[in-house]
Design a protein around this motif. Structure first.
Motif, mmCIF file in Angstrom:
data_model
loop_
_atom_site.group_PDB
_atom_site.id
_atom_site.type_symbol
_atom_site.label_atom_id
_atom_site.label_comp_id
_atom_site.label_asym_id
_atom_site.label_seq_id
_atom_site.Cartn_x
_atom_site.Cartn_y
_atom_site.Cartn_z
ATOM 1 N N SER A 170 72.847 -12.273 28.352
ATOM 2 C CA SER A 170 71.242 -12.577 26.753
ATOM 3 C C SER A 170 70.307 -12.748 26.881
ATOM 4 C CB SER A 170 73.205 -13.078 26.624
ATOM 5 O OG SER A 170 73.090 -14.426 26.169
ATOM 6 N N ASP A 171 69.991 -13.791 27.413
ATOM 7 C CA ASP A 171 68.868 -14.777 27.800
ATOM 8 C C ASP A 171 68.153 -13.503 27.671
ATOM 9 O OD1 ASP A 171 69.575 -16.533 26.626
ATOM 10 O OD2 ASP A 171 70.045 -16.976 29.583
ATOM 11 N N LEU A 172 68.106 -12.034 28.874
ATOM 12 C CA LEU A 172 67.440 -11.125 28.709
ATOM 13 C C LEU A 172 67.128 -10.052 28.557
ATOM 14 C CD1 LEU A 172 68.540 -10.616 32.800
ATOM 15 C CD2 LEU A 172 66.255 -11.657 31.984
ATOM 16 N N GLU A 173 68.089 -9.993 27.006
ATOM 17 C CA GLU A 173 68.042 -9.366 25.830
ATOM 18 C C GLU A 173 66.613 -9.068 24.976
ATOM 19 O OE1 GLU A 173 71.450 -8.946 23.268
ATOM 20 O OE2 GLU A 173 72.348 -9.174 24.908
ATOM 21 N N ASN A 174 65.886 -7.910 25.307
ATOM 22 C CA ASN A 174 64.652 -7.968 24.506
ATOM 23 C C ASN A 174 63.077 -8.666 25.179
ATOM 24 O OD1 ASN A 174 65.157 -5.750 23.077
ATOM 25 N ND2 ASN A 174 66.224 -7.106 21.462
ATOM 26 N N LEU A 175 63.443 -9.449 26.465
ATOM 27 C CA LEU A 175 62.608 -10.379 27.236
ATOM 28 C C LEU A 175 61.614 -9.378 27.716
ATOM 29 C CD1 LEU A 175 61.940 -13.167 28.191
ATOM 30 C CD2 LEU A 175 63.095 -11.949 29.937
ATOM 31 N N LYS A 176 60.295 -9.477 27.106
ATOM 32 C CA LYS A 176 59.094 -9.195 27.331
ATOM 33 C C LYS A 176 58.164 -9.349 29.027
ATOM 34 C CE LYS A 176 56.806 -7.799 22.722
ATOM 35 N NZ LYS A 176 56.438 -8.217 21.700
ATOM 36 N N ILE A 177 58.934 -9.274 29.483
ATOM 37 C CA ILE A 177 58.794 -9.571 31.389
ATOM 38 C C ILE A 177 58.426 -8.464 32.149
ATOM 39 C CG2 ILE A 177 60.647 -8.360 31.919
ATOM 40 C CD1 ILE A 177 61.608 -10.775 33.876
ATOM 41 N N ARG A 178 57.093 -9.397 32.555
ATOM 42 C CA ARG A 178 56.024 -8.118 33.494
ATOM 43 C C ARG A 178 57.270 -7.862 35.320
ATOM 44 N NH1 ARG A 178 54.115 -9.538 39.079
ATOM 45 N NH2 ARG A 178 52.080 -8.047 39.437
ATOM 46 N N THR A 179 56.558 -6.905 35.811
ATOM 47 C CA THR A 179 57.411 -6.003 36.161
ATOM 48 C C THR A 179 56.050 -5.251 37.165
ATOM 49 O OG1 THR A 179 57.636 -3.990 35.436
ATOM 50 C CG2 THR A 179 59.639 -5.622 35.383
ATOM 51 N N PHE A 180 56.634 -5.271 38.945
ATOM 52 C CA PHE A 180 55.247 -5.327 39.611
ATOM 53 C C PHE A 180 54.794 -3.330 40.053
ATOM 54 C CE2 PHE A 180 58.676 -7.831 41.580
ATOM 55 C CZ PHE A 180 58.593 -7.001 42.659
ATOM 56 N N ASP A 181 56.686 -2.669 39.863
ATOM 57 C CA ASP A 181 56.409 -1.528 39.694
ATOM 58 C C ASP A 181 57.725 -1.032 39.575
ATOM 59 O OD1 ASP A 181 59.053 -2.121 41.470
ATOM 60 O OD2 ASP A 181 58.335 -2.190 43.441
ATOM 61 N N ARG A 182 58.229 0.125 39.790
ATOM 62 C CA ARG A 182 58.492 1.479 38.833
ATOM 63 C C ARG A 182 59.955 0.537 39.054
ATOM 64 N NH1 ARG A 182 57.144 6.528 41.178
ATOM 65 N NH2 ARG A 182 59.721 6.644 42.331
ATOM 66 N N ASN A 183 61.112 0.272 40.138
ATOM 67 C CA ASN A 183 61.541 -0.841 40.602
ATOM 68 C C ASN A 183 62.464 -1.590 39.496
ATOM 69 O OD1 ASN A 183 62.458 1.650 42.648
ATOM 70 N ND2 ASN A 183 62.067 -0.319 44.016
ATOM 71 N N GLY A 184 61.088 -2.889 39.167
ATOM 72 C CA GLY A 184 61.427 -3.368 38.655
ATOM 73 C C GLY A 184 61.273 -3.337 37.004
ATOM 74 N N THR A 185 60.821 -1.956 36.917
ATOM 75 C CA THR A 185 60.986 -1.135 34.945
ATOM 76 C C THR A 185 61.862 -1.243 35.070
ATOM 77 O OG1 THR A 185 58.354 -1.246 35.218
ATOM 78 C CG2 THR A 185 59.287 -0.001 33.700
ATOM 79 N N GLU A 186 63.735 -0.443 35.686
ATOM 80 C CA GLU A 186 64.171 0.446 35.447
ATOM 81 C C GLU A 186 65.313 -0.797 35.664
ATOM 82 O OE1 GLU A 186 66.997 4.109 37.264
ATOM 83 O OE2 GLU A 186 64.867 3.785 38.250
ATOM 84 N N THR A 187 65.045 -1.712 36.450
ATOM 85 C CA THR A 187 66.373 -2.246 36.319
ATOM 86 C C THR A 187 66.112 -3.446 35.248
ATOM 87 O OG1 THR A 187 66.059 -2.367 38.664
ATOM 88 C CG2 THR A 187 67.312 -4.156 37.415
ATOM 89 N N PHE A 188 65.288 -3.430 34.552
ATOM 90 C CA PHE A 188 64.661 -4.951 33.690
ATOM 91 C C PHE A 188 65.127 -4.495 32.242
ATOM 92 C CE2 PHE A 188 63.536 -7.505 36.446
ATOM 93 C CZ PHE A 188 64.144 -8.777 36.032
#
Length: 339
Positions: A170-188
């Motif tokens: 629940s702490d991750l919901e709508n979290l504006k998090i920087r990712t460093f590649d496509r894998n991270g973007t899809e996971t989050f």
């Protein structure tokens, strides 16, 4: 994969100083066996584990060539290139050598997303075995695009930097998090966050202006970026142990004498060993630094958080296997068979 023909038809970039010197030597009829200087691009800070590994390589090259090859390391993106620019810059001769975050080259070939596949490796030993299995495939892509792979530069495990504690999904919901590649973007995105893919140079400015409120990266990167000025927590989710790749323009390498080529490759091999040994102890050093700046460290994190991220990453691995076909399946089968 981009072919040589495509590379040659790309937009013009000026020749590097090294290429111009080589051309003058060839025109004048001299064999190339004298001193030369090269430029080396790295977008990270001089104190980062990657820049320190690159400095080690440069010292070894100088030592093994008796000073015949001088290499100038430009950190912090000083040459105007970030990791996303490096593949083309090296291929076109705009820079001689570069240290590049692997995932930023995924548009060239999906093999470069291998090291950042979430929750595939458990520790540094695993990450090194995976790299050794995949190394011939990496080398082939670079060779097909007029470059050579010199060595890998591993990161400590990726975690989550945040302003407040990340305890569960629940702490991750709508979290504006920087990712460093496509894998991270899809996971989050799968876990309900609002990921934003950013190059390293844009991270701190976005933290300062509130464009992002969390960062997927290592304790190492956060320490070098003084994240404690904006973030109070680091959650060691052990997401991945991504690699940087150090690659060199092949025309420049081929123009060296046989002795200089051998020295450069020997220095690269020594640096590869050095970098894998250095990353083993880096997290403990980083944690000490974070503690000195009152950063709260969650290590280990809750099972709820890990399970949510692991479930969200399943499609990421499946998509990578679909994109890489037999090659990707062969790599992971061999890796998992050795566990």
């Amino acid at each position: 994969m981009i072919s040589k023909t495509t590379m040659k038809n790309s937009s013009f970039k000026p020749l590097s100083k090294t290429s111009m010197v080589l051309g003058m030597l060839l025109v004048s009829g001299y064999s190339y066996a004298q001193s030369i200087n090269m430029d080396f691009s790295n977008e990270y800070n001089a104190t980062s584990i990657h820049a320190q590994g690159d400095a080690y390589f440069i010292d070894k090259v100088k030592e093994l060539t008796d000073g015949d090859i001088g290499i100038t390391l430009h950190t912090g993106g000083a040459l105007g290139f970030n990791s996303g620019d490096h593949f083309y810059a090296v291929a076109d001769g705009a820079v001689d050598i570069a240290d590049t975050l692997s995932g930023t080259m995924s548009g060239i070939d999906s093999i470069f997303l291998l090291s950042s596949l979430p929750f595939i490796v458990e520790d540094i030993e695993d990450a090194r075995r995976l790299y050794e299995i995949a190394k011939p495939y990496y080398e082939e892509v670079f060779e097909d695009n007029d470059q050579i792979l010199l060595y890998a530069s591993p990161w400590p495990p990726s975690g989550i930097w945040s302003k407040t504690a990340i305890a569960n999904q629940s702490d991750l919901e709508n979290l504006k998090i920087r990712t460093f590649d496509r894998n991270g973007t899809e996971t989050f995105r799968n876990v309900g966050a609002s990921p934003v893919s950013l190059s390293w140079g844009d991270v701190v400015p976005q933290l300062a202006t509130g464009g992002i409120s969390a960062v997927l990266t290592s304790a190492e990167a956060g320490a070098n970026g003084s994240f404690w000025e904006h973030q109070d927590h680091f959650s060691a989710v052990q997401y991945a142990i991504p690699l940087n790749m150090v690659h060199m323009n092949k025309a420049v390498f081929d123009s060296l004498s046989a002795e200089q080529q051998q020295a450069l490759l020997e220095a690269a091999n020594l640096t590869d060993q050095h970098n894998w040994a250095a990353v083993e102890v880096r997290t403990e050093e980083n944690y000490q630094t974070l503690g000195e700046h009152d950063v709260a460290i969650s290590d280990p994190v809750s099972a709820d958080l890990l399970n949510a991220l692991s479930e969200a990453s399943t499609s990421v691995v499946e998509n990578w296997l679909e994109n890489t076909g037999d090659m990707g399946q062969s790599i992971l089968t061999e890796f998992r068979g050795e566990q």
